[in-house]
Structure formats: C-alpha cells, structure tokens
Design an enzyme around this catalytic site. Structure first.
Site, PDB file in Angstrom:
ATOM      1  N   GLY A  21      47.096  10.874 -58.004  1.00 27.97           N
ATOM      2  CA  GLY A  21      45.756  10.550 -58.498  1.00 27.97           C
ATOM      3  C   GLY A  21      45.719   9.184 -59.162  1.00 27.97           C
ATOM      4  N   ARG A  25      50.695   5.356 -61.061  1.00 24.59           N
ATOM      5  CA  ARG A  25      51.744   6.228 -60.543  1.00 24.59           C
ATOM      6  C   ARG A  25      52.175   5.730 -59.154  1.00 24.59           C
ATOM      7  NH1 ARG A  25      53.134  11.573 -62.391  1.00 24.59           N
ATOM      8  NH2 ARG A  25      53.688  10.463 -64.247  1.00 24.59           N
ATOM      9  N   ARG A  44      39.204  -2.218 -57.078  1.00 21.17           N
ATOM     10  CA  ARG A  44      38.975  -1.228 -58.141  1.00 21.17           C
ATOM     11  C   ARG A  44      40.281  -0.749 -58.794  1.00 21.17           C
ATOM     12  NH1 ARG A  44      33.785   1.808 -58.130  1.00 21.17           N
ATOM     13  NH2 ARG A  44      32.413   0.563 -56.833  1.00 21.17           N
ATOM     14  N   SER A 206      51.699  20.855 -64.960  1.00 23.86           N
ATOM     15  CA  SER A 206      51.857  20.026 -66.164  1.00 23.86           C
ATOM     16  C   SER A 206      51.455  20.775 -67.428  1.00 23.86           C
ATOM     17  CB  SER A 206      51.017  18.752 -66.042  1.00 23.86           C
ATOM     18  OG  SER A 206      49.654  19.092 -65.862  1.00 23.86           O
ATOM     19  N   ASP A 207      50.625  21.814 -67.241  1.00 26.26           N
ATOM     20  CA  ASP A 207      50.193  22.606 -68.392  1.00 26.26           C
ATOM     21  C   ASP A 207      49.784  23.973 -67.874  1.00 26.26           C
ATOM     22  OD1 ASP A 207      48.039  20.512 -67.484  1.00 26.26           O
ATOM     23  OD2 ASP A 207      46.901  22.275 -68.087  1.00 26.26           O
TER      24      ASP A 207
HETATM   25  N1  HPA Z   1      42.477  21.157 -64.780  1.00 26.21           N
HETATM   26  C1  HPA Z   1      42.255  20.350 -63.743  1.00 26.21           C
HETATM   27  N2  HPA Z   1      43.160  19.520 -63.278  1.00 26.21           N
HETATM   28  C2  HPA Z   1      44.362  19.488 -63.872  1.00 26.21           C
HETATM   29  C3  HPA Z   1      44.654  20.303 -64.951  1.00 26.21           C
HETATM   30  C4  HPA Z   1      43.657  21.194 -65.423  1.00 26.21           C
HETATM   31  O1  HPA Z   1      43.857  21.943 -66.383  1.00 26.21           O
HETATM   32  N3  HPA Z   1      45.926  20.033 -65.346  1.00 26.21           N
HETATM   33  C5  HPA Z   1      46.396  19.085 -64.514  1.00 26.21           C
HETATM   34  N4  HPA Z   1      45.461  18.747 -63.622  1.00 26.21           N
END
Ligand code: HPA
Length: 240
Positions: A21, A25, A44, A206-207
């Site tokens: 994204g 990166r 951009r 990542s979370d």
């Molecule tokens: N929501 C949407 N996209 C994401 C999230 C999330 O919690 N974490 C990493 N990308």
C-alpha cells in the site's frame, strides 16, 4: 505512453508487480530486495521500480490505501502496461480467533462491504477470488522458503474507523470465518478478473481487532521479511 497516474513507458514495468500500500515500502523493497532497481514512477509520489530478483525481472509499486486507489493503479498496470500478475503485499487486522499477530495470510477470496463491483452490472454478487496458478506458486514458495501461511477469506473494507453504532461491525464477518480485514484486495481481484489477469493478496497480521495485540517494531521487520520472501519466491516461478 503514460497514464494520468503513471509516468512509465510501456516496457518499463515487469510482467509481475508486487504492490504494497505504502509507496515508501515500495522504495524500501526496491532498495533492499531487488538488484539494479530503476524508478519508473513518482507521479503523486506513488513510487514504482523495476529490478531483478534471482535474475528475474520484477517490479514493485505502491497501490495507495483503499479500493479506489488500488482500482486505478491495478487497472493501468494490467490494461496499459501489459502486466500479467499483481501480488498485493500488505498488512491486515486479525478478526478470526485462529489468526494471530505476525501470521502470514493469503486471501483465497476477498469479501467486501464496498460497492466496487457495482460497476460490472451483474445483478448478483461476484465472488472475488485469487488466481489459482498464483496460489499454487505461493504454496510451492512456502515449501521452499519455510514461510508458512494460512489461506482463507478476508474482508476488504471501505472503513478503517467505524462509527459508534457499528463498533462490532466485524463480528458477523468473523462468524462466517473471515480471517482478517484490510482495504484493497477485493478491488484488485475484481480488476484482475475483468481484464483476464492474475492476482494474489499476501498479508501479515499487524494487529488483532479482538485480542488487541499488535506487532512491535522488531517483529514487524521479521514478519515483513517473511512475507517478502514468500511473495518474491512466488513471483519468480513464472516464465514471461
Ligand atoms: N483495518 C483495515 N485495514 C487494516 C487494519 C485494520 O484494522 N490493520 C491493518 N490494515
């Protein structure tokens, strides 16, 4: 020839493009994973580079956040630059209890809460799925690299922040076994299908939306490297 969003000439971009994204990166990947990388775009600040990995020509370019952005860049890569396959490499938020922070996931299908596919006038709902040959290559890459992944359904959402009355918005997706949420892959799979091209989404968690866990800086680096190994070893299996 260039497009409104890409200054590259046809031929500057490899048949396989890896898309994180974040354009920075993409720059990091070009500098740390590719050899002889040459930048083809900065319109951009959506940086794109072409280089080689184990002797194979590979490109890497940012997609931006969200499905409209992914829709634009993937459409142009496939449609104007003769790209055959795009591998999205991103992060996602875990939903399923079977998924942990740092896991590597592959999206067999990308469910959505967006209207992106309304443009195709289907009169029904399209099941946005990955390309099977890319999936098989990822499986082989997993054996070769020792990077294990979980495969299943993910949610491509238009929302990162939810309003108060939608606080547990992800609960019903979780009930259907959806592994995780991110914001781009549904559009990528739809665009690839419409243009008869290949796509695959690979992610690191990542979370986690239910356990509240998130990755620290050190393991973010390590899981990112694992995902990159998997993506690159997948990409180089194709003869162009
Ligand atoms: N929501 C949407 N996209 C994401 C999230 C999330 O919690 N974490 C990493 N990308």
């Amino acid at each position: 020839m260039s497009t409104p969003h890409n200054a590259a000439n046809v031929g500057d971009i490899a048949k396989t493009v890896l898309m994180p994204g974040d354009p920075l990166r993409a720059k990091f990947i070009a500098e740390n994973f590719l050899e002889n990388a040459v930048q083809f775009n900065s319109v951009r600040n959506m940086f794109g580079y072409t280089g080689t990995y184990k002797g194979k020509r590979i490109s890497v370019m940012g997609s931006g956040m969200g499905m409209p952005s992914m829709g634009i860049y993937s459409h142009e890569l496939y449609g104007y630059y003769d790209v055959d396959r795009i591998i999205r490499i991103g992060t996602c938020g875990g939903i399923s209890d079977d998924v942990k922070v740092r896991d590597v996931l592959v999206a067999l299908g990308a469910s959505t809460d967006s209207n992106f596919q309304n443009a195709y006038d289907l009169g029904g709902t399209y099941a946005a799925i990955c390309d099977y040959d890319l999936l098989k290559a990822a499986d082989k890459a997993s054996e070769r690299s020792g990077v294990y992944f979980k495969a299943g359904n993910i949610l491509s959402s238009d929302h990162f922040y939810y309003f108060d009355n939608h606080r547990d918005f992800n609960a019903n997706w979780k009930k259907l076994g959806v592994m995780a949420v991110e914001m781009e892959t549904h559009a990528l799979y739809c665009v690839a299908a419409a243009l008869h091209k290949q796509a695959l989404g690979i992610f690191t968690v990542s979370d986690h939306l239910y356990t509240g866990e998130s990755v620290d800086a050190e393991s973010r680096e390590k899981t990112f490297t694992d995902m990159m190994k998997l993506a690159l070893e997948t990409a180089i299996q194709f003869e162009d």
